[in-house]
Scaffold this active site. Structure first.
Site, PDB file in Angstrom:
ATOM      1  N   ASP A 148      -9.108  -3.026  -7.216  1.00  0.00           N
ATOM      2  CA  ASP A 148      -8.579  -2.475  -5.969  1.00  0.00           C
ATOM      3  C   ASP A 148      -9.498  -1.349  -5.500  1.00  0.00           C
ATOM      4  OD1 ASP A 148      -7.060  -0.925  -4.080  1.00  0.00           O
ATOM      5  OD2 ASP A 148      -5.237  -1.872  -4.826  1.00  0.00           O
ATOM      6  N   SER A 177       0.841  -1.186   0.000  1.00  0.00           N
ATOM      7  CA  SER A 177       0.000   0.000   0.000  1.00  0.00           C
ATOM      8  C   SER A 177       0.887   1.250   0.000  1.00  0.00           C
ATOM      9  CB  SER A 177      -0.968  -0.046   1.189  1.00  0.00           C
ATOM     10  OG  SER A 177      -1.934   0.964   1.096  1.00  0.00           O
ATOM     11  N   HIS A 205      -7.515  -4.513  -2.250  1.00  0.00           N
ATOM     12  CA  HIS A 205      -6.271  -3.867  -1.828  1.00  0.00           C
ATOM     13  C   HIS A 205      -5.558  -4.652  -0.726  1.00  0.00           C
ATOM     14  CE1 HIS A 205      -3.780  -0.254  -1.768  1.00  0.00           C
ATOM     15  NE2 HIS A 205      -3.786  -0.290  -0.451  1.00  0.00           N
TER      16      HIS A 205
END
Length: 417
Positions: free
Chosen positions: A341, A245, A377
């Site tokens: 995502d 991330s 994600h």
């Protein structure tokens, strides 16, 4: 039942990222039983850190014993409960916390628990009564692994290593917008248990560090690498970097500045430098700095974000000067992301990273990319429960994506460090 019921957990390893099979013997043939699983002192990387480990996670299924009085989750079909069908890791992956009460988190590194292991309790229930039970330990950090807290100036770290190791590859781990160190630590512990020296780095959200994810100096990677290079357990020429991330954004950016990083894994990355965050609000500044100056960044616009996510409009063009110039990095690179995502377009970012990688000069280093279709994600450690995606994807697919992406990560570091 004339013999004592026997409950076993078969697994190639006691590590938390390794699959296991629950086997129950000496049951009444063809009889239906409830199998209940509880996870105690369990740290789950896929939920907010402030959920805590005092929460018990549980799951249960109804299963029929075979003609020999055996239930094996690898072969036995769940009739009802937390899942249906045959799934060896179905009970674990479909575990849920009993409550979602949040806890107050310590702000000092030394007060943060290592969360190095947890207990699995398996109970056999008949007519509402527990007739047999057994418990097992699973480890993020093997008992042979030592740890040490370190001060990295504008960051802090917790390093994990086998004391008897010598000249081993090392990995710096940086996590995302949650800040702190718990999630990076969880991954670093497993890396160390797989034979690496691993340094979890916290770069905001703890005492002595930046309060928010804004204007973080990318130079924090330099003292991290320098510290590892001086350890007797580490081969200074084999230092890698793992980020997920916002941590992937940091890892990719830092790799273009510091060439002593031999190998990078970017999980759910952005190909551009994004605006920083004050809590969950835009900071009106860059996430990162270099030599005291903010790196060019893309501003966050809520209207554009909603149009992208809800109306499915393509994202707006990114400012060219905010793109991460990954072609300047000459080491091995693995990028992992999701086709859908929910935070940002990691699949599109990986496509753009791939295009820029082709601009590299005089590099024979590996570049690998993989996009997953059954998750979002949050693509972390193999087999760990992921409540977030249960309504959006078939859990079997999300489970397999977690297994494959983690195996890709471990194998990539083993082959390229």
């Amino acid at each position: 039942m004339s013999k004592k019921i026997e409950i076993r957990l078969n697994s190639e390893s006691v590590l938390a990222d390794c699959a296991y099979n629950i086997i129950v013997d000496n049951l009444d043939p063809h009889k239906i039983y409830e199998i209940k699983q509880e996870l105690k002192n369990y740290y789950c990387i896929n939920v907010p850190t402030n959920l805590g480990t005092n929460n018990i996670w549980e799951s249960k299924i109804s299963v029929q014993a075979d003609e020999s009085g055996r239930i094996s989750l690898k072969d036995s079909c769940a009739i009802d409960g937390s899942y249906k069908g045959i799934a060896q890791m179905g009970l674990f992956y479909n575990s849920q916390p009993k409550n979602t009460k949040k806890i107050k988190l310590p702000q000092n590194l030394k007060s943060i628990a290592k969360n190095d292991k947890f207990q699995i309790v398996i109970s056999i229930v008949e007519h509402g009564k527990v007739i047999a039970a057994n418990s097992f330990l699973r480890y993020y950090q093997l008992p042979t692994i030592a740890s040490k807290d370190i001060d990295l100036g504008e960051a802090c770290g917790r390093v994990f290593f086998e004391k008897r190791q010598s000249q081993k590859p090392a990995i710096i781990v940086v996590s995302g917008s949650d800040g702190r160190i718990e999630k990076a630590q969880n991954i670093a512990q497993l890396f160390a248990s797989h034979g690496f020296v691993a340094l979890a780095v916290g770069y905001f959200g703890l005492t002595g560090l930046s309060r928010n994810l804004e204007k973080i100096p990318i130079e924090i990677i330099e003292p991290s690498a320098s510290y590892l290079a001086l350890l007797p357990q580490v081969d200074e020429k084999r230092i890698g970097l793992y980020g997920r991330s916002k941590g992937a954004e940091l890892a990719l950016t830092a790799a273009t500045y510091f060439q002593n990083i031999k190998c990078v894994v970017a999980n759910s990355p952005s190909n551009i430098v994004l605006e920083g965050m004050c809590g969950w609000k835009p900071s009106h500044s860059s996430s990162w700095t270099y030599q005291g100056k903010e790196l060019p960044f893309k501003k966050f616009h809520i209207v554009q974000y909603l149009l992208t996510k809800i109306a499915k409009r393509p994202p707006s063009n990114n400012p060219k000067n905010a793109e991460i110039r990954i072609e300047k990095y000459n080491g091995a690179l693995l990028c992992l992301g999701a086709q859908e995502d929910e935070i940002w377009d990691s699949a599109g970012s990986i496509e753009k990273i791939s295009a820029r990688i082709k601009l590299r000069k005089q590099s024979d280093k590996t570049f690998t990319a993989k996009i997953y279709k059954n998750c979002g994600h949050i693509l972390t450690v193999a087999n760990q429960p992921n409540i977030r995606y249960k309504k959006h994807y078939a859990w079997e697919g999300s489970l397999q994506d977690s297994i494959d992406s983690w195996e890709q990560t471990i194998n990539f570091f083993q082959q390229n460090l």
